[in-house]
Write an enzyme that holds these catalytic residues in place. Structure first.
Site, PDB file in Angstrom:
ATOM      1  N   SER A   1       0.424  -3.382 -13.218  1.00  0.00           N
ATOM      2  CA  SER A   1       1.596  -4.253 -13.252  1.00  0.00           C
ATOM      3  C   SER A   1       2.802  -3.378 -13.542  1.00  0.00           C
ATOM      4  O   SER A   1       3.015  -2.333 -12.921  1.00  0.00           O
ATOM      5  CB  SER A   1       1.385  -5.333 -14.311  1.00  0.00           C
TER       6      SER A   1
ATOM      7  N   TYR B   1      11.279  -8.067  -7.173  1.00  0.00           N
ATOM      8  CA  TYR B   1      10.209  -7.175  -7.629  1.00  0.00           C
ATOM      9  C   TYR B   1       9.659  -7.658  -8.974  1.00  0.00           C
ATOM     10  O   TYR B   1       8.449  -7.738  -9.174  1.00  0.00           O
ATOM     11  CB  TYR B   1      10.723  -5.739  -7.743  1.00  0.00           C
TER      12      TYR B   1
ATOM     13  N   LYS C   1       5.768  -8.964 -10.270  1.00  0.00           N
ATOM     14  CA  LYS C   1       4.971  -8.456 -11.387  1.00  0.00           C
ATOM     15  C   LYS C   1       4.715  -9.565 -12.424  1.00  0.00           C
ATOM     16  O   LYS C   1       3.667  -9.586 -13.059  1.00  0.00           O
ATOM     17  CB  LYS C   1       5.635  -7.223 -12.008  1.00  0.00           C
TER      18      LYS C   1
HETATM   19  N1  LIG Z   1       7.057   4.255 -10.292  1.00  0.00           N
HETATM   20  C1  LIG Z   1       7.412   3.370 -11.186  1.00  0.00           C
HETATM   21  O1  LIG Z   1       8.489   3.481 -11.826  1.00  0.00           O
HETATM   22  C2  LIG Z   1       6.498   2.206 -11.496  1.00  0.00           C
HETATM   23  C3  LIG Z   1       6.713   1.518 -12.702  1.00  0.00           C
HETATM   24  C4  LIG Z   1       5.900   0.445 -13.031  1.00  0.00           C
HETATM   25  C5  LIG Z   1       4.897   0.065 -12.156  1.00  0.00           C
HETATM   26  N2  LIG Z   1       4.701   0.750 -10.981  1.00  0.00           N
HETATM   27  C6  LIG Z   1       3.629   0.277 -10.085  1.00  0.00           C
HETATM   28  O2  LIG Z   1       2.698   1.315  -9.897  1.00  0.00           O
HETATM   29  C7  LIG Z   1       2.018   1.113  -8.657  1.00  0.00           C
HETATM   30  C8  LIG Z   1       1.969   2.425  -7.912  1.00  0.00           C
HETATM   31  O3  LIG Z   1       3.273   2.842  -7.615  1.00  0.00           O
HETATM   32  P1  LIG Z   1       3.745   4.380  -7.664  1.00  0.00           P
HETATM   33  O4  LIG Z   1       4.813   4.457  -8.679  1.00  0.00           O
HETATM   34  O5  LIG Z   1       2.584   5.282  -7.769  1.00  0.00           O
HETATM   35  O6  LIG Z   1       4.491   4.490  -6.257  1.00  0.00           O
HETATM   36  P2  LIG Z   1       4.099   5.177  -4.877  1.00  0.00           P
HETATM   37  O7  LIG Z   1       3.895   6.633  -5.074  1.00  0.00           O
HETATM   38  O8  LIG Z   1       5.134   4.719  -3.908  1.00  0.00           O
HETATM   39  O9  LIG Z   1       2.683   4.536  -4.513  1.00  0.00           O
HETATM   40  C9  LIG Z   1       2.546   3.239  -4.008  1.00  0.00           C
HETATM   41  C10 LIG Z   1       1.283   3.184  -3.198  1.00  0.00           C
HETATM   42  O10 LIG Z   1       1.112   1.833  -2.708  1.00  0.00           O
HETATM   43  C11 LIG Z   1       0.766   1.935  -1.346  1.00  0.00           C
HETATM   44  N3  LIG Z   1       1.017   0.737  -0.562  1.00  0.00           N
HETATM   45  C12 LIG Z   1       2.203   0.154  -0.261  1.00  0.00           C
HETATM   46  N4  LIG Z   1       1.985  -0.918   0.542  1.00  0.00           N
HETATM   47  C13 LIG Z   1       0.639  -0.983   0.751  1.00  0.00           C
HETATM   48  C14 LIG Z   1      -0.219  -1.846   1.482  1.00  0.00           C
HETATM   49  N5  LIG Z   1       0.239  -2.868   2.220  1.00  0.00           N
HETATM   50  N6  LIG Z   1      -1.567  -1.625   1.456  1.00  0.00           N
HETATM   51  C15 LIG Z   1      -2.081  -0.592   0.754  1.00  0.00           C
HETATM   52  N7  LIG Z   1      -1.311   0.271   0.051  1.00  0.00           N
HETATM   53  C16 LIG Z   1       0.028   0.068   0.062  1.00  0.00           C
HETATM   54  C17 LIG Z   1       1.546   3.135  -0.827  1.00  0.00           C
HETATM   55  O11 LIG Z   1       0.965   3.548   0.373  1.00  0.00           O
HETATM   56  P3  LIG Z   1       1.783   4.115   1.638  1.00  0.00           P
HETATM   57  O12 LIG Z   1       1.872   5.586   1.386  1.00  0.00           O
HETATM   58  O13 LIG Z   1       0.917   3.758   2.805  1.00  0.00           O
HETATM   59  O14 LIG Z   1       3.110   3.408   1.656  1.00  0.00           O
HETATM   60  C18 LIG Z   1       1.332   4.106  -1.976  1.00  0.00           C
HETATM   61  O15 LIG Z   1       0.087   4.747  -1.865  1.00  0.00           O
HETATM   62  C19 LIG Z   1       2.792  -0.002  -7.936  1.00  0.00           C
HETATM   63  O16 LIG Z   1       2.065  -1.209  -8.055  1.00  0.00           O
HETATM   64  C20 LIG Z   1       4.100  -0.087  -8.690  1.00  0.00           C
HETATM   65  O17 LIG Z   1       4.648  -1.390  -8.649  1.00  0.00           O
HETATM   66  C21 LIG Z   1       5.484   1.810 -10.648  1.00  0.00           C
END
Ligand SMILES: NC(=O)c1ccc[n+]([C@@H]2O[C@H](COP(=O)([O-])OP(=O)(O)OC[C@H]3O[C@@H](n4cnc5c(N)ncnc54)[C@H](OP(=O)(O)O)[C@@H]3O)[C@@H](O)[C@H]2O)c1
Length: 273
Positions: free
Chosen positions: A134, A148, A152
């Site tokens: 989340s 967004y 969440k």
């Molecule tokens: N970074 C932050 O600040 C942050 C903070 C709190 C929570 N989060 C959460 O952490 C999780 C991971 O994010 P991250 O920060 O690691 O960002 P990220 O590097 O952009 O990774 C997101 C991943 O989700 C995949 N994705 C997007 N749409 C998809 C779909 N339809 N089916 C399957 N995979 C899909 C992307 O794949 P593609 O390469 O194919 O697009 C990528 O592998 C997310 O749920 C995000 O909301 C992130």
């Protein structure tokens, strides 16, 4: 949990998901590392006990295929980690119908689909664990990310509710709530722009200044993957895990303060009053 268990993780092409694959693999787990475009992945393909395979959380068939491939390769799946997701920032008024639908389709319904798909396997085994990634913004909101944050919050409600349905069957659910993380997420945030509406100009300018200042608080994806790993292996019935110093601070404040004071603090922090 001990070694040689199997975890299936969504969204492992980058960021938290990729770091989690490496950590679980290095800790002796079998890993089903799923992503939309596995043909582009070169690093994870090299690792022992890692099956890199296609899964798009918006496509039920691809979810079922990935689970079947994981079970065929490793015998069982013990843990599902719903990590795939994307963010957006910008004005409510400037949000397109397409983006509104897509962000819920990935961040909320994507988790519902993978959960539905894994449950028959978990029920048959009488055990299983689902960890949903989340965000701190699933519990406390900033300005200009309403859609967004709504996804969440929806994920938090879905997960909190599902514990009552699934715990009696031996299936546990968990939520990891990261703060800001230095991943592709931040550069790939979908922005709606200002929609050409001048009324928001001042607030948006102050908001973007506050966001820039936030850069120094970001965690690494490896730090968050560590919390995901802890949630998957601590054998506890703890539902929520705060991940990152900023998340700990914000969520502790959310708990300690009354609503009005908390909203005032956020508005001041982002200059939107
Ligand atoms: N970074 C932050 O600040 C942050 C903070 C709190 C929570 N989060 C959460 O952490 C999780 C991971 O994010 P991250 O920060 O690691 O960002 P990220 O590097 O952009 O990774 C997101 C991943 O989700 C995949 N994705 C997007 N749409 C998809 C779909 N339809 N089916 C399957 N995979 C899909 C992307 O794949 P593609 O390469 O194919 O697009 C990528 O592998 C997310 O749920 C995000 O909301 C992130």
């Amino acid at each position: 949990m001990t070694a040689n268990k199997t975890v299936l993780i969504t969204g492992t092409s980058s960021g938290i998901g990729k770091a989690a694959v490496k950590l679980f693999q290095a800790s002796g787990w079998n890993v089903v590392a799923t992503m939309r475009t596995p043909e582009k992945e070169t690093e994870l393909q090299q690792l022992d006990r890692v099956l890199v395979t296609a899964l798009d959380v918006t496509k039920q068939e691809s979810i079922e295929e990935a689970i079947a491939k994981g079970v065929a390769k490793f015998g069982t799946i013990d843990v599902l980690i719903n990590n795939a997701g994307f963010g957006m920032m910008g004005l409510i008024e400037a949000s397109s119908e397409e983006l509104m639908q897509r962000i819920f389709d990935v961040n909320v319904f994507g988790v519902v689909r993978t959960t539905k798909a894994i449950l028959p396997h978990f029920r048959a085994r009488g055990e299983g664990l689902i960890v949903n990634v989340s965000s701190m913004v699933g519990r406390a909101c900033f300005p200009f990310q309403a859609l967004y944050h709504a996804t969440k919050h929806a994920l938090e409600g879905f997960t909190e509710d599902s514990q009552y349905e699934l715990n009696p069957l031996g299936i546990r659910v968990k939520l990891v709530e990261p703060g800001g993380v230095a991943t592709d997420f931040l550069t790939s945030l979908e922005q709606t722009g200002d929609g050409g509406i001048a009324d928001y100009k001042d607030s948006l300018e102050k908001y973007f200044l506050a966001v820039q200042a936030y850069a120094e608080k970001l965690s690494t994806p490896e730090q968050i993957a560590q919390v995901v790993f802890e949630a998957a292996t601590d054998n506890s019935d703890q539902l929520r895990y705060w991940a990152g110093e900023d998340a700990k601070q914000l969520l502790a404040a959310r708990k300690a303060m009354n609503d009005r004071d908390f909203y005032q603090m956020i508005a001041e922090q982002f200059g939107v009053q």
